[in-house]
Design an enzyme around this catalytic site. Sequence first.
Site, PDB file in Angstrom:
ATOM      1  N   LYS A 110       0.831  -1.218   0.000  1.00 39.05           N
ATOM      2  CA  LYS A 110       0.000   0.000   0.000  1.00 39.05           C
ATOM      3  C   LYS A 110       0.861   1.261   0.000  1.00 39.05           C
ATOM      4  CE  LYS A 110      -2.195  -0.987   3.870  1.00 39.05           C
ATOM      5  NZ  LYS A 110      -1.583  -2.282   4.251  1.00 39.05           N
ATOM      6  N   ARG A 154      -8.803   1.037   9.777  1.00 37.02           N
ATOM      7  CA  ARG A 154      -8.392  -0.345  10.049  1.00 37.02           C
ATOM      8  C   ARG A 154      -9.420  -1.064  10.913  1.00 37.02           C
ATOM      9  NH1 ARG A 154      -2.528   0.580   9.282  1.00 37.02           N
ATOM     10  NH2 ARG A 154      -1.329  -1.328   9.483  1.00 37.02           N
ATOM     11  N   ARG A 211      11.738  -6.531   4.303  1.00 36.56           N
ATOM     12  CA  ARG A 211      11.658  -5.071   4.184  1.00 36.56           C
ATOM     13  C   ARG A 211      12.717  -4.385   5.051  1.00 36.56           C
ATOM     14  NH1 ARG A 211       5.942  -2.150   4.745  1.00 36.56           N
ATOM     15  NH2 ARG A 211       5.928  -2.969   6.858  1.00 36.56           N
ATOM     16  N   ARG A 225      12.211  -2.545  10.660  1.00 35.28           N
ATOM     17  CA  ARG A 225      11.230  -2.035  11.631  1.00 35.28           C
ATOM     18  C   ARG A 225      10.998  -3.085  12.719  1.00 35.28           C
ATOM     19  NH1 ARG A 225       6.210   0.101   8.020  1.00 35.28           N
ATOM     20  NH2 ARG A 225       5.095  -0.898   9.705  1.00 35.28           N
ATOM     21  N   ARG A 273       0.497  -8.874  13.712  1.00 35.21           N
ATOM     22  CA  ARG A 273      -0.146  -7.919  12.793  1.00 35.21           C
ATOM     23  C   ARG A 273      -1.108  -8.625  11.849  1.00 35.21           C
ATOM     24  NH1 ARG A 273       4.756  -5.318  10.067  1.00 35.21           N
ATOM     25  NH2 ARG A 273       3.381  -3.803   9.098  1.00 35.21           N
TER      26      ARG A 273
HETATM   27  P1  AMP Z   1       1.587   0.558   8.910  1.00 32.99           P
HETATM   28  O1  AMP Z   1       2.773   1.393   8.603  1.00 32.99           O
HETATM   29  O2  AMP Z   1       0.354   0.978   8.135  1.00 32.99           O
HETATM   30  O3  AMP Z   1       1.847  -0.917   8.802  1.00 32.99           O
HETATM   31  O4  AMP Z   1       1.212   0.847  10.441  1.00 32.99           O
HETATM   32  C1  AMP Z   1       2.134   0.559  11.474  1.00 32.99           C
HETATM   33  C2  AMP Z   1       1.436   0.480  12.813  1.00 32.99           C
HETATM   34  O5  AMP Z   1       0.833   1.751  13.120  1.00 32.99           O
HETATM   35  C3  AMP Z   1       0.301  -0.525  12.911  1.00 32.99           C
HETATM   36  O6  AMP Z   1       0.771  -1.843  13.138  1.00 32.99           O
HETATM   37  C4  AMP Z   1      -0.449   0.048  14.114  1.00 32.99           C
HETATM   38  O7  AMP Z   1       0.248  -0.201  15.317  1.00 32.99           O
HETATM   39  C5  AMP Z   1      -0.371   1.546  13.847  1.00 32.99           C
HETATM   40  N1  AMP Z   1      -1.490   1.997  13.003  1.00 32.99           N
HETATM   41  C6  AMP Z   1      -1.410   2.486  11.733  1.00 32.99           C
HETATM   42  N2  AMP Z   1      -2.616   2.799  11.254  1.00 32.99           N
HETATM   43  C7  AMP Z   1      -3.504   2.507  12.237  1.00 32.99           C
HETATM   44  C8  AMP Z   1      -4.907   2.592  12.348  1.00 32.99           C
HETATM   45  N3  AMP Z   1      -5.674   3.019  11.327  1.00 32.99           N
HETATM   46  N4  AMP Z   1      -5.483   2.207  13.524  1.00 32.99           N
HETATM   47  C9  AMP Z   1      -4.735   1.781  14.542  1.00 32.99           C
HETATM   48  N5  AMP Z   1      -3.399   1.633  14.508  1.00 32.99           N
HETATM   49  C10 AMP Z   1      -2.772   2.000  13.363  1.00 32.99           C
END
Ligand code: AMP
Length: 208
Positions: free
Chosen positions: A13, A88, A122, A155, A166
């Site tokens: 994404k 989410r 990654r 990360r 996740r």
């Molecule tokens: P991402 O970079 O999109 O994989 O997001 C990394 C982390 O940020 C996720 O595993 C959550 O801990 C937090 N996070 C990102 N977006 C959301 C969301 N919409 N709701 C809750 N936690 C989020």
Amino acid sequence: MKLVFLGPPGAGKGTIAAKAKDVYSIPHISTGDLFRDNIKRETELGKKVKAILAAGDLVPDEVTIAMVKDRLASDDASNGFILDGFPRTIAQADALETISSLDKVVNFVLDKEDIIRRLSGRRVCKSTGRTYHILYNPPKVEGIDDETGEPLIQRDDDKEEAIRNRLEVYEASTAPLISYYREKGLLVDIDASASPDEVLKSMVDALR
Ligand code: AMP
């Protein structure tokens, strides 16, 4: 164009959004990036969410919704946006409806083995957020960012234990959004297994 990018972690994404923002001249709004930026700057929000991100859990809805509402109120988002990683949960999707209309929700489809392969390989540059993959998109010099020359890191939430969590969180809380948006007639499924440029092209064609 007001877009939501949906799909499991690792579906690409963020990679596609970073390209699509130039195609449509709209900002790429990644909630994960916003949280990581707060963590880096050691803000109050950053301190609150640091351990949650490291474990791969979800930040509470109220916190996330308030942050997105604030971001969408900026001038640059008035003509459109790509929301990457938000909503989410169903509660976040319901809240988004009260904040903005949407044109389409792009659902990036990828099977579990590919997801794990992508996430575990990654690597990111901490200061710029630029991402690489050790096999599919390697930097010119192993372990080093192409532009800044800084070392690349993995990360915390791309480590095995957090990846597993996740994916469980995605299945339980986020996957229900697929039928939520399909029922509203907004969903466009895109096969995310191809290269980023191919995925971008099939998305742009599908949105035309
Ligand atoms: P991402 O970079 O999109 O994989 O997001 C990394 C982390 O940020 C996720 O595993 C959550 O801990 C937090 N996070 C990102 N977006 C959301 C969301 N919409 N709701 C809750 N936690 C989020």
